[in-house]
Scaffold this motif. Structure first.
Motif, PDB file in Angstrom:
ATOM      1  N   MET A   1       8.999  14.267  -7.963  1.00 39.32           N
ATOM      2  CA  MET A   1       8.239  13.083  -7.563  1.00 39.32           C
ATOM      3  C   MET A   1       7.037  13.489  -6.688  1.00 39.32           C
ATOM      4  O   MET A   1       7.155  14.368  -5.852  1.00 39.32           O
ATOM      5  N   ILE A   2       5.883  12.852  -6.956  1.00 38.00           N
ATOM      6  CA  ILE A   2       4.673  13.197  -6.216  1.00 38.00           C
ATOM      7  C   ILE A   2       4.573  12.340  -4.961  1.00 38.00           C
ATOM      8  O   ILE A   2       4.630  11.119  -5.019  1.00 38.00           O
ATOM      9  N   MET A   3       4.428  13.029  -3.810  1.00 38.48           N
ATOM     10  CA  MET A   3       4.359  12.292  -2.538  1.00 38.48           C
ATOM     11  C   MET A   3       2.902  11.993  -2.186  1.00 38.48           C
ATOM     12  O   MET A   3       2.011  12.749  -2.493  1.00 38.48           O
ATOM     13  N   GLY A   4       2.695  10.894  -1.512  1.00 40.41           N
ATOM     14  CA  GLY A   4       1.364  10.528  -1.038  1.00 40.41           C
ATOM     15  C   GLY A   4       1.489   9.234  -0.254  1.00 40.41           C
ATOM     16  O   GLY A   4       2.591   8.806   0.061  1.00 40.41           O
ATOM     17  N   GLN A   5       0.355   8.635   0.057  1.00 43.18           N
ATOM     18  CA  GLN A   5       0.424   7.322   0.700  1.00 43.18           C
ATOM     19  C   GLN A   5       1.065   6.372  -0.313  1.00 43.18           C
ATOM     20  O   GLN A   5       0.720   6.402  -1.495  1.00 43.18           O
ATOM     21  N   SER A   6       1.970   5.514   0.136  1.00 41.16           N
ATOM     22  CA  SER A   6       2.660   4.675  -0.840  1.00 41.16           C
ATOM     23  C   SER A   6       1.671   3.683  -1.457  1.00 41.16           C
ATOM     24  O   SER A   6       0.704   3.259  -0.813  1.00 41.16           O
ATOM     25  N   LEU A   7       1.929   3.347  -2.712  1.00 39.40           N
ATOM     26  CA  LEU A   7       1.037   2.421  -3.408  1.00 39.40           C
ATOM     27  C   LEU A   7       1.036   1.071  -2.715  1.00 39.40           C
ATOM     28  O   LEU A   7       0.006   0.393  -2.651  1.00 39.40           O
ATOM     29  N   SER A   8       2.189   0.681  -2.165  1.00 41.78           N
ATOM     30  CA  SER A   8       2.240  -0.636  -1.494  1.00 41.78           C
ATOM     31  C   SER A   8       1.360  -0.624  -0.243  1.00 41.78           C
ATOM     32  O   SER A   8       0.744  -1.631   0.106  1.00 41.78           O
ATOM     33  N   LYS A   9       1.243   0.540   0.405  1.00 43.85           N
ATOM     34  CA  LYS A   9       0.383   0.645   1.584  1.00 43.85           C
ATOM     35  C   LYS A   9      -1.100   0.486   1.186  1.00 43.85           C
ATOM     36  O   LYS A   9      -1.859  -0.244   1.822  1.00 43.85           O
ATOM     37  N   ILE A  10      -1.480   1.144   0.099  1.00 46.80           N
ATOM     38  CA  ILE A  10      -2.873   1.051  -0.386  1.00 46.80           C
ATOM     39  C   ILE A  10      -3.169  -0.385  -0.848  1.00 46.80           C
ATOM     40  O   ILE A  10      -4.208  -0.964  -0.525  1.00 46.80           O
ATOM     41  N   GLU A  11      -2.202  -0.931  -1.568  1.00 47.58           N
ATOM     42  CA  GLU A  11      -2.371  -2.310  -2.067  1.00 47.58           C
ATOM     43  C   GLU A  11      -2.570  -3.282  -0.903  1.00 47.58           C
ATOM     44  O   GLU A  11      -3.440  -4.158  -0.942  1.00 47.58           O
ATOM     45  N   LYS A  12      -1.776  -3.077   0.160  1.00 44.03           N
ATOM     46  CA  LYS A  12      -1.862  -3.966   1.324  1.00 44.03           C
ATOM     47  C   LYS A  12      -3.252  -3.905   1.971  1.00 44.03           C
ATOM     48  O   LYS A  12      -3.800  -4.927   2.394  1.00 44.03           O
ATOM     49  N   VAL A  13      -3.824  -2.690   2.027  1.00 48.69           N
ATOM     50  CA  VAL A  13      -5.165  -2.534   2.614  1.00 48.69           C
ATOM     51  C   VAL A  13      -6.171  -3.417   1.866  1.00 48.69           C
ATOM     52  O   VAL A  13      -6.938  -4.178   2.457  1.00 48.69           O
ATOM     53  N   TYR A  14      -6.166  -3.302   0.520  1.00 51.15           N
ATOM     54  CA  TYR A  14      -7.176  -4.032  -0.259  1.00 51.15           C
ATOM     55  C   TYR A  14      -6.841  -5.514  -0.375  1.00 51.15           C
ATOM     56  O   TYR A  14      -7.757  -6.339  -0.509  1.00 51.15           O
ATOM     57  N   ASP A  15      -5.572  -5.872  -0.271  1.00 49.81           N
ATOM     58  CA  ASP A  15      -5.226  -7.300  -0.154  1.00 49.81           C
ATOM     59  C   ASP A  15      -5.814  -7.855   1.148  1.00 49.81           C
ATOM     60  O   ASP A  15      -6.363  -8.949   1.185  1.00 49.81           O
ATOM     61  N   THR A  16      -5.713  -7.057   2.224  1.00 48.83           N
ATOM     62  CA  THR A  16      -6.156  -7.512   3.552  1.00 48.83           C
ATOM     63  C   THR A  16      -7.672  -7.694   3.612  1.00 48.83           C
ATOM     64  O   THR A  16      -8.161  -8.654   4.214  1.00 48.83           O
ATOM     65  N   VAL A  17      -8.417  -6.762   3.001  1.00 44.70           N
ATOM     66  CA  VAL A  17      -9.891  -6.809   3.134  1.00 44.70           C
ATOM     67  C   VAL A  17     -10.569  -7.376   1.882  1.00 44.70           C
ATOM     68  O   VAL A  17     -11.796  -7.291   1.764  1.00 44.70           O
ATOM     69  N   ALA A  18      -9.799  -7.974   0.977  1.00 46.23           N
ATOM     70  CA  ALA A  18     -10.348  -8.336  -0.345  1.00 46.23           C
ATOM     71  C   ALA A  18     -11.646  -9.149  -0.249  1.00 46.23           C
ATOM     72  O   ALA A  18     -12.653  -8.812  -0.881  1.00 46.23           O
TER      73      ALA A  18
END
Ligand SMILES: C[S@@+](CC[C@H](N)C(=O)[O-])C[C@H]1O[C@@H](n2cnc3c(N)ncnc32)[C@H](O)[C@@H]1O
Length: 220
Positions: A1-18
């Motif tokens: 499994m590839i580790m990184g910033q979680s997709l839900s974290k990235i999604e939350k950022v762009y939901d917040t600043v949409a």
């Protein structure tokens, strides 16, 4: 499994600043002549081939710019809220939710992929996966055009567009990008670097990259 910033974290950022992102970046390409040259070239090189997708489309300004050039382009993004902005601003265009790291497209389907600054939250392993996925879904001869910030640093932001967020922005070296594209199977890789436009954008060097999925040679 590839580790990184979680997709839900990235999604939350762009939901917040949409909303703020859509307002801020609506005229992005009008302020950047090199973007215009590059998108015009992409449109000419794609010609009549279809379909064309903008991966990590945000509020849809790049897809819309290409569509105005005559290259009908659809948009894909992780953030449902930023897609709501895209659909509201460009009601005639097609946008859908999806993940660049696990594309729900069949192999050899897409003629052209444009993806401006969509790898900025990925680790190196995620970038490699994104390139493999782009390669998989492109038609032979298909064109992958993307941009990234050149460098070796990672910037952590906890404020963006006057909203509280928590996310890392990654920079990449030309060597890493070049090798990762080659390893994914891309050919005819062209990297075009430019200095930042003063007072228009974050002051980092950037690169536009064209990469082609080779057409398989017929055996003799
Ligand atoms: C820096 S913004 C760039 C947006 C737009 N392309 C632009 O040039 O302004 C990164 C975009 O990529 C999207 N994104 C990040 N990771 C993604 C993923 N795994 N799948 C799809 N979209 C993703 C984000 O939601 C965001 O809209």
């Amino acid at each position: 499994m590839i580790m990184g910033q979680s997709l839900s974290k990235i999604e939350k950022v762009y939901d917040t600043v949409a909303k703020e992102y859509a307002e801020t970046f609506f005229y992005e390409h009008e302020k950047k002549p090199k973007d215009q040259d590059i998108l015009c070239r992409f449109s000419q090189e794609i010609g009549n081939r279809r379909p064309v997708w903008d991966f990590g489309c945000g509020p849809g300004h790049t897809a819309s710019y290409l569509t105005k050039l005559g290259l009908q382009t659809s948009g894909l993004d992780l953030s449902e809220k930023i897609l709501e902005q895209a659909r509201a601003i460009h009601p005639a265009m097609h946008f859908r939710r999806g993940n660049i790291l696990e594309l729900e497209f069949e192999d050899n389907l897409i003629a052209g992929i444009v993806s401006f600054y969509s790898i900025v939250h990925f680790t190196e392993d995620q970038v490699k996966l994104a390139f493999r996925e782009a390669f998989r879904v492109l038609q032979p001869g298909g064109i992958f055009l993307f941009t990234f910030h050149i460098g070796e640093n990672t910037i952590h932001l906890d404020q963006f567009l006057n909203k509280e967020i928590d996310v890392d922005f990654m920079f990449f070296t030309n060597d890493f990008i070049w090798k990762s594209l080659k390893d994914s199977g891309f050919a005819k890789i062209e990297m075009i670097a430019r200095e930042p436009y003063p007072e228009v954008e974050y002051q980092s060097r950037r690169s536009y990259v064209f990469a082609i999925k080779p057409v398989a040679r017929k055996s003799p």
